[in-house]
Each structure stands twice: as structure tokens, then as C-alpha cells.
Design an enzyme around this catalytic site. Structure first.
Site, short mmCIF file in Angstrom:
data_model
loop_
_atom_site.label_atom_id
_atom_site.label_comp_id
_atom_site.label_asym_id
_atom_site.label_seq_id
_atom_site.Cartn_x
_atom_site.Cartn_y
_atom_site.Cartn_z
N CYS A 131 0.99 -1.16 -0.14
CA CYS A 131 0.06 -0.03 -0.02
C CYS A 131 0.91 1.33 0.26
O CYS A 131 1.43 1.53 1.02
CB CYS A 131 -0.93 -0.03 1.31
SG CYS A 131 -1.87 1.43 1.29
N CYS A 134 -0.56 4.12 2.27
CA CYS A 134 -0.19 3.90 3.52
C CYS A 134 1.12 4.33 4.04
O CYS A 134 1.34 5.10 4.88
CB CYS A 134 -0.68 2.52 4.05
SG CYS A 134 -2.24 1.91 3.12
N ASP A 135 1.99 3.69 3.26
CA ASP A 135 3.44 3.57 3.78
C ASP A 135 4.49 4.41 3.01
O ASP A 135 5.49 4.86 3.28
CB ASP A 135 3.95 2.19 3.67
CG ASP A 135 2.98 1.21 4.57
OD1 ASP A 135 2.86 1.91 5.41
OD2 ASP A 135 2.85 0.23 4.19
#
Ligand code: NAP
Length: 306
Positions: A131, A134-135
Site C-alpha cells: 500500500c 499507507c506507507d
């Protein structure tokens, strides 16, 4: 006894919830392991009809949930472990307890796939992820790589250019499977470097156990090289979330639920919608369409039953 239970809260599950709730069926949505589904891990969605300038994936999902709640849909964070048909209803095992429902809509979606290399589980969160949204921000001014050649890989790579110094796009073939527009956007970006006909054969970590590089294998020549990257973003597709239904619902060779008539499965009163049953289209809008169809099928089933 519930009238409609929906497993999953992605596009398909939430659309089913909107339709079932508007039909006064007070659906219960079991949100599952990844509430909101795959759209919560994307950025701008440009191809969902009705949003001229696109809409943020998580915002689209939040709107759908609020819309379903407005009509009386109920939500529970819960994991489904099993199901079994009964006489005129279905029993669903949820976090160790059995609940009963007249109809069930399975919209449990699909989860990101990884390469299947050693130590993968322990590396997730330490330089291995699926992701970028997300990261990605953790990897500023360092080189990273994305694995895959589809729309997801291109999208992830483009997004990562906001942070990383360089984004290697590692693909096992010499052409991308992605749509033309996405492929062009990715390949023309100055920070994105395609690495053709290559696969990762090993993750290399530092003393702290964080990713520091990958060993690459050229699939044509067998030649091995090392590439320094601080994070590997896996974008090699998804596996349908059908584990709890094995041996109960009909599943095809690739693990997807089989729909027999409309969205109906082999168990009366159980319907399937979205990525858990679709390995062809897999779009937010087709999932939403299937969620709608499953809710209408459930509504008709209930009407016939009563
Ligand atoms: P995908 O289209 O199935 O692509 C998966 C990619 O991973 C392929 O290039 C495949 O290689 C590669 N791959 C699979 N297994 C691998 C392995 N073990 N090792 C190395 N590479 C591997 O999946 P996706 O990109 O997630 O897209 C899924 C669907 O969502 C598609 O219909 C796509 O159009 C849609 N989508 C749309 C958008 C958008 O429109 N904005 C964004 C994301 C996704 P091969 O090419 O050799 O098979």
C-alpha cells in the site's frame, strides 16, 4: 433472525447495504479485516462515474457508508469464520458465535498478493508493503521499487514519485499489462525506471531487519543483480477472500466464488458480489453494480420466501 447480512464493506458490500437499507431490510454489515476494502488504499479515483475531477478512494467509501447508514444499515467490525445452510435460513459463524439470517451477501473482496519469498511475513512493515498510500511517505528521498505490470503497479509507482528519490518498476515481462494511459504516465515519469523481465529472488535486510536491497533475477538470462531499495511495494494482484467458505460455496480453480444465476451461489439465499466473485473486471464501479444486483436478488428471494 436477520433479514440480510452482508459480509464485507468495500464498494460491493456498501452498495448492497444502500439498496437493502432503502428496501427497509435493515441490513447488518460485517466489516471484515480490511474495512472499506481496496479503495481505502488508493488515492484519486478518476473513473467512478459522477466525479468530474475524480474523488479520493477513502472519501468515496466514507460517503457510501454514510449513505447506507442514513437508510438504516448497521455495521459491526467482525470476522466471519464459517457458514452453513439451514432450513430456510443460513447460519454464519462470526467471531466464534453463530448468527442466523434469511439471506447473506458475500462481498468479502480480495487481498493483496505477495511474491511468496522467504521471510515475507516478518518483513511486512519493515520495508515490504502492498500500500503506497499507507506507507509511501515513510520513504522520502530514498530509492524504492514496485513489483508488477498492471494498473495498480503503475498507480503505486506514480504516487511514490512524490516521496522517493527513484522508483524502480520491476516487471517479469517486457510490456506492461496496465491500461495505455496509466502505462504512459508511469513510463514517461522521470523518477520511474522500468526493470524489465525481472523478478525479485531475495530480500536483503540490514542489521535492524529493515529492507536495504533486493536480489533480482533476469528471467531471460538467469543473471542475478543486486538493487538498493528501502522498500518493496507489491502490486502483483489480489487473492479472493474465500477461505471461510471453502467446501460450502462453489469456488472456481482460481479461488473465486461462482455465481450460478445472477448473483446467486449454490446455497439458496446466499449471494456473491464484487471482487470475491470477479476475476475479469475488478473495478470499483463493477463491484458497486454487483452489490446492487445482489441486494435486489436478496430482496426478491425474501419476497418469494414470505
Ligand atoms: P493485474 O492487472 O492482475 O496485474 C498484476 C501484475 O502483476 C501483472 O503485470 C502480472 O504480470 C504481475 N504478477 C502477477 N503475479 C506475479 C508474480 N508472482 N511475480 C511477479 N509479477 C507478478 O492486477 P492489478 O494491477 O492489481 O489490477 C487489477 C484490476 O484493477 C485490473 O482490472 C485493473 O485495471 C484495475 N485497476 C484499475 C485502476 C484504475 O483504473 N485507476 C487502478 C488499479 C487497478 P503479467 O503481466 O505477466 O501477468
Amino acid at each position: 433472525m436477520e433479514k440480510v447480512v452482508i459480509i464485507g464493506s468495500g464498494c460491493a458490500g456498501l452498495t448492497a447495504a444502500i439498496y437493502a437499507a432503502r428496501a427497509s431490510l435493515s441490513p447488518l454489515v460485517l466489516e471484515g479485516r480490511e474495512p472499506g476494502g481496496q479503495l481505502t488504499t488508493t488515492t484519486l479515483v478518476e473513473n467512478f462515474p459522477g466525479f468530474v475531477d475524480g474523488i479520493d478512494g477513502p472519501a468515496l467509501i466514507m460517503n457510501m457508508k454514510a449513505q447506507a447508514q442514513r437508510f438504516g444499515a448497521r455495521f459491526e467490525y467482525a470476522l466471519v469464520e464459517d457458514l452453513e445452510p439451514a432450513d430456510g435460513f443460513v447460519r454464519v459463524k462470526v467471531d466464534g458465535n453463530w448468527l442466523e439470517t434469511r439471506t447473506l451477501i458475500v462481498a468479502s473482496g480480495a487481498s493483496a498478493r505477495y511474491m511468496g519469498l522467504p521471510r515475507e511475513r516478518e518483513l511486512v512493515g519493515h520495508g515490504l508493503t502492498s500500500c503506497a498510500t499507507c506507507d509511501g511517505a515513510f520513504y522520502r528521498n530514498v530509492p524504492v521499487c514496485v513489483v508488477g505490470g498492471g494498473d495498480s503497479a503503475c498507480e503505486e509507482a506514480i504516487f511514490l514519485t512524490r516521496f522517493a528519490s527513484k522508483v524502480y518498476l520491476i516487471h517479469r515481462r517486457d510490456t506492461l499489462r496496465a491500461s495505455k494511459v496509466m502505462a504512459q504516465r508511469a513510463l514517461s515519469h522521470e523518477k520511474i525506471v522500468p526493470v524489465w523481465e525481472s523478478v525479485i529472488s531475495e530480500y536483503l535486510t540490514d542489521e535492524a531487519g529493515e529492507m536495504r536491497a533486493v536480489r533480482l533475477c533476469n528471467v531471460k538470462t538467469g543473471g542475478m543483480t543486486e538493487m538498493e531499495v528501502k522498500c518493496v511495494f507489491s502490486a502483483i494482484g489480489h487473492t479472493p477472500n474465500t477461505k471461510p467458505f471453502q467446501g460450502k460455496l462453489d469456488i472456481d480453480a482460481e479461488g473465486y466464488l461462482i455465481q450460478h444465476k445472477g448473483t446467486a451461489t449454490n446455497i439458496p439465499g446466499v449471494f456473491a458480489a464484487g471482487d470475491v466473485a470477479d476475476h475479469v473486471y475488478r473495478q470499483a464501479i463493477t463491484s458497486a453494480g454487483q452489490g446492487c444486483a445482489a441486494a435486489l436478488d436478496a430482496e426478491r428471494y425474501l419476497a418469494d420466501f414470505e
